[in-house]
Design a protein around this motif. Structure first.
Motif, short mmCIF file in Angstrom:
data_model
loop_
_atom_site.label_atom_id
_atom_site.label_comp_id
_atom_site.label_asym_id
_atom_site.label_seq_id
_atom_site.Cartn_x
_atom_site.Cartn_y
_atom_site.Cartn_z
N ASP A 67 0.81 -1.21 0.00
CA ASP A 67 0.00 0.00 0.00
C ASP A 67 0.85 1.26 0.00
OD1 ASP A 67 -2.34 -1.46 -0.01
OD2 ASP A 67 -2.56 -1.42 2.17
N THR A 68 2.00 1.21 0.68
CA THR A 68 2.78 2.43 0.86
C THR A 68 4.21 2.35 0.35
OG1 THR A 68 3.45 1.72 3.08
CG2 THR A 68 1.46 3.09 2.91
N ASP A 69 4.67 1.18 -0.06
CA ASP A 69 6.05 1.09 -0.50
C ASP A 69 6.23 0.01 -1.57
OD1 ASP A 69 5.66 -1.09 1.15
OD2 ASP A 69 7.59 -0.92 2.15
N GLN A 70 7.44 0.00 -2.12
CA GLN A 70 7.80 -0.99 -3.13
C GLN A 70 9.17 -1.55 -2.76
OE1 GLN A 70 7.10 -0.25 -7.39
NE2 GLN A 70 9.31 -0.41 -7.63
N MET A 71 9.32 -2.88 -2.85
CA MET A 71 10.58 -3.54 -2.57
C MET A 71 11.07 -4.22 -3.83
SD MET A 71 9.79 -5.50 1.03
CE MET A 71 8.11 -6.00 0.69
N ALA A 77 18.28 -12.03 -3.97
CA ALA A 77 17.91 -11.12 -2.87
C ALA A 77 16.72 -11.68 -2.11
CB ALA A 77 17.58 -9.73 -3.40
N GLY A 78 16.68 -11.39 -0.81
CA GLY A 78 15.58 -11.83 0.03
C GLY A 78 15.03 -10.67 0.84
N ARG A 79 13.76 -10.75 1.16
CA ARG A 79 13.11 -9.73 1.98
C ARG A 79 12.12 -10.40 2.92
NH1 ARG A 79 16.40 -7.24 -0.44
NH2 ARG A 79 16.25 -5.27 -1.52
N CYS A 80 11.95 -9.79 4.07
CA CYS A 80 11.00 -10.25 5.08
C CYS A 80 9.85 -9.25 5.15
CB CYS A 80 11.72 -10.36 6.42
SG CYS A 80 10.74 -11.14 7.70
N PHE A 81 8.62 -9.75 5.28
CA PHE A 81 7.45 -8.87 5.42
C PHE A 81 6.34 -9.65 6.11
CE2 PHE A 81 7.53 -10.76 1.22
CZ PHE A 81 6.24 -11.17 0.97
N ARG A 82 5.36 -8.92 6.61
CA ARG A 82 4.24 -9.54 7.32
C ARG A 82 3.32 -10.27 6.33
NH1 ARG A 82 4.47 -7.80 12.37
NH2 ARG A 82 5.35 -5.77 12.82
N GLY A 83 2.86 -11.45 6.73
CA GLY A 83 1.98 -12.23 5.88
C GLY A 83 0.62 -11.59 5.66
N ALA A 84 0.21 -10.69 6.56
CA ALA A 84 -1.07 -10.01 6.44
C ALA A 84 -0.98 -8.76 5.55
CB ALA A 84 -1.59 -9.62 7.82
N THR A 85 0.23 -8.38 5.14
CA THR A 85 0.41 -7.20 4.31
C THR A 85 -0.04 -7.50 2.88
OG1 THR A 85 2.30 -6.49 5.63
CG2 THR A 85 2.08 -5.52 3.44
N PRO A 86 -0.98 -6.71 2.36
CA PRO A 86 -1.38 -6.92 0.96
C PRO A 86 -0.25 -6.46 0.04
CG PRO A 86 -2.97 -5.51 2.13
CD PRO A 86 -1.79 -5.68 3.01
N VAL A 87 0.30 -7.38 -0.73
CA VAL A 87 1.35 -7.05 -1.69
C VAL A 87 1.04 -7.70 -3.03
CG1 VAL A 87 3.19 -6.75 0.02
CG2 VAL A 87 2.81 -8.99 -0.98
#
Length: 176
Positions: A67-71, A77-87
């Motif tokens: 909603d607010t950012d782009q990775m 490369a690896g990234r961690c994020f919350r499973g409830a975050t809509p991506v």
């Protein structure tokens, strides 16, 4: 110790129907490790009350848009994020495969990192290890593990990489 020949693991549709997943290992309801084939742009499934770590293991990469950012996630490369975050994923240049680790942070401590030399882990009856051959191959306890394959172990067998190999190391430690 299990050698996981990923080409032999059946694929199942994503929960949202937007892709395919090969489950490499799971300890329900605490964690799951899988390979996701991402062939088109689109949203990810929501996994409430979880954390996710995603590493691009094949293809050029993706952009993950929230909603607010782009990775940016290029190959390796690896990234961690919350499973409830809509991506949603946007492919950089064609299909990719991603190594996904999804876990309950209330029951499991997870570490994901690239290692290029043998790593010394302390064996622990509450810990499971997965080593994924990102580039090249490695040997663990006399077994050769080819690029794109993995080893799952609770005994902390140490991988010995070939020159130039890249290995993704995942440790999952039960905390509750």
């Amino acid at each position: 110790m299990d050698i996981l020949r990923c080409k032999d693991i059946p694929a199942t549709p994503w929960k949202n129907g937007g892709g395919m997943t090969q489950v490499l290992a799971r300890q329900a309801p605490n964690w799951r490790i899988s390979l996701a084939s991402i062939t088109r742009d689109g949203p990810y499934s929501i996994f409430p009350d979880t954390m996710r770590h995603q590493t691009i293991v094949q293809g050029k990469g993706i952009w993950l848009r929230g909603d607010t950012d782009q990775m940016e996630l290029p190959f390796g490369a690896g990234r961690c994020f919350r499973g409830a975050t809509p991506v949603a994923a946007k492919l950089m240049d064609g299909p990719v495969k991603a190594l996904n680790v999804i876990w309950d942070p209330d029951t499991t401590d997870v570490r994901v990192a690239e290692c290029t030399k043998p790593d010394r882990h302390v064996p622990n009856s509450n810990t499971t290890f997965l080593w994924f051959a990102l580039r090249g191959c490695f040997v663990v306890d006399r077994y050769k593990v080819d690029e794109g394959d993995a080893v799952l172990s609770t005994d902390a067998h140490m991988p010995t990489p070939d020159a130039g190999s890249r290995i993704i190391a995942v440790s999952l430690r039960k905390t509750a």
